[in-house]
Write a protein that holds these residues in place. Sequence first.
Motif, PDB file in Angstrom:
ATOM      1  N   VAL A 307      47.188  59.524  29.960  1.00  0.00           N
ATOM      2  CA  VAL A 307      45.907  59.005  30.439  1.00  0.00           C
ATOM      3  C   VAL A 307      45.986  57.482  30.509  1.00  0.00           C
ATOM      4  O   VAL A 307      46.746  56.846  29.773  1.00  0.00           O
ATOM      5  N   ALA A 308      45.190  56.918  31.392  1.00  0.00           N
ATOM      6  CA  ALA A 308      45.099  55.463  31.497  1.00  0.00           C
ATOM      7  C   ALA A 308      44.030  54.977  30.528  1.00  0.00           C
ATOM      8  O   ALA A 308      42.843  55.233  30.725  1.00  0.00           O
ATOM      9  N   GLU A 309      44.464  54.295  29.472  1.00  0.00           N
ATOM     10  CA  GLU A 309      43.537  53.773  28.477  1.00  0.00           C
ATOM     11  C   GLU A 309      43.078  52.381  28.902  1.00  0.00           C
ATOM     12  O   GLU A 309      43.874  51.568  29.369  1.00  0.00           O
ATOM     13  N   GLN A 310      41.787  52.124  28.731  1.00  0.00           N
ATOM     14  CA  GLN A 310      41.208  50.850  29.148  1.00  0.00           C
ATOM     15  C   GLN A 310      40.514  50.172  27.969  1.00  0.00           C
ATOM     16  O   GLN A 310      39.885  50.830  27.144  1.00  0.00           O
ATOM     17  N   GLN A 311      40.636  48.846  27.929  1.00  0.00           N
ATOM     18  CA  GLN A 311      39.956  48.038  26.921  1.00  0.00           C
ATOM     19  C   GLN A 311      38.922  47.166  27.624  1.00  0.00           C
ATOM     20  O   GLN A 311      39.228  46.459  28.588  1.00  0.00           O
ATOM     21  N   PHE A 312      37.684  47.221  27.131  1.00  0.00           N
ATOM     22  CA  PHE A 312      36.599  46.389  27.649  1.00  0.00           C
ATOM     23  C   PHE A 312      36.133  45.446  26.552  1.00  0.00           C
ATOM     24  O   PHE A 312      36.133  45.807  25.365  1.00  0.00           O
ATOM     25  N   VAL A 313      35.730  44.248  26.952  1.00  0.00           N
ATOM     26  CA  VAL A 313      35.249  43.244  25.995  1.00  0.00           C
ATOM     27  C   VAL A 313      33.945  42.653  26.497  1.00  0.00           C
ATOM     28  O   VAL A 313      33.803  42.369  27.698  1.00  0.00           O
ATOM     29  N   ARG A 314      33.036  42.448  25.591  1.00  0.00           N
ATOM     30  CA  ARG A 314      31.762  41.770  25.883  1.00  0.00           C
ATOM     31  C   ARG A 314      31.631  40.566  24.968  1.00  0.00           C
ATOM     32  O   ARG A 314      31.777  40.708  23.745  1.00  0.00           O
TER      33      ARG A 314
END
Length: 319
Positions: A307-314
């Motif tokens: 799977v394509a793992e994604q990291q998001f930051v706020r």
Amino acid sequence: MSAATSEVDSIRAASRVLVRELGFMQPTLAATSYSASAVHALLEIDAHEDMTSARLVQLLGLEKSSVSRMLAKLIAAGELDEESDGSDARVKRLRLTEQGRKTVEHIHAFGQSQVKSAFEHLNRSQQQAVAQGLSAYAGALKAHRLNAVEQRPPSPVTVSVGYRPGMVGRIAEMHAAFYSEHWGFGQFFESQVATGVAEFAGRLDEACNRAWLAMLNGRIVGSLAIDGQDLGDNKAHLRWFILDDGCRGSGVGRHLMAEAMAFCDIRGFKEVHLWTFKGLHAARKLYESFGFELVHEVQGEQWGGSVAEQQFVRVCRPA
């Protein structure tokens, strides 16, 4: 969202059983001498202080002539009175008589006994699932009849903060159900979620950690947690954001996110990080509406499939 043929057939079969078992095939209902429509009319008049025949037509979805004949019989039987409206003599207010109130009490007692007897054959989780599912399905049927799909009623879901009994297992269950269906994840993934939530639950007394649970009829139907410790460097970790299928698209997820982001801003975290999978478009849209940006993407194999793992930051905004 379209339903699978098997689900439609299952609901239709269950509906037929409900009609039979609740007595709707019989000429009278709820151990009274009245028809199903008359019983429902008495219950609606009891539930609404300001009831007229015109409003009853709308509530029951029956023809005006049918409601008029039914009301005449109930008045003749001593269950109802009609009172003229002081401002408009043509409008008649419907009121239960003393006899009518006793009849309604009997109907309620009969109905409660039916439900309680059936619930004896179900465990607590099944009881909660039945209450949640029937409520949602009844609301959807009504919306379709009124041709008002977009006019959603206020959500009956409430949000609870902190630990609740059953939280660990229920969060793991919701994750396992969703990700097994959509991503093929299995036992290893569910075990990892359960282990992580259990460890985090033991740290909820720390001021930098918090969990929000969406509740419907006493059942956990959604979750979101902020872990203020595991990343360090004054960065918060958004974890275990999941909703039961019946709550998606209801605004509950946005409510949970708003609560969590307000908490992060007030606590003075520098950033909030979350990890998810590529392809969850609705979730990504929600994250981005709260200021999250995609900063990293990598192909991973750790969950039992590629799977394509994604990291998001706020970046947090000081309150």
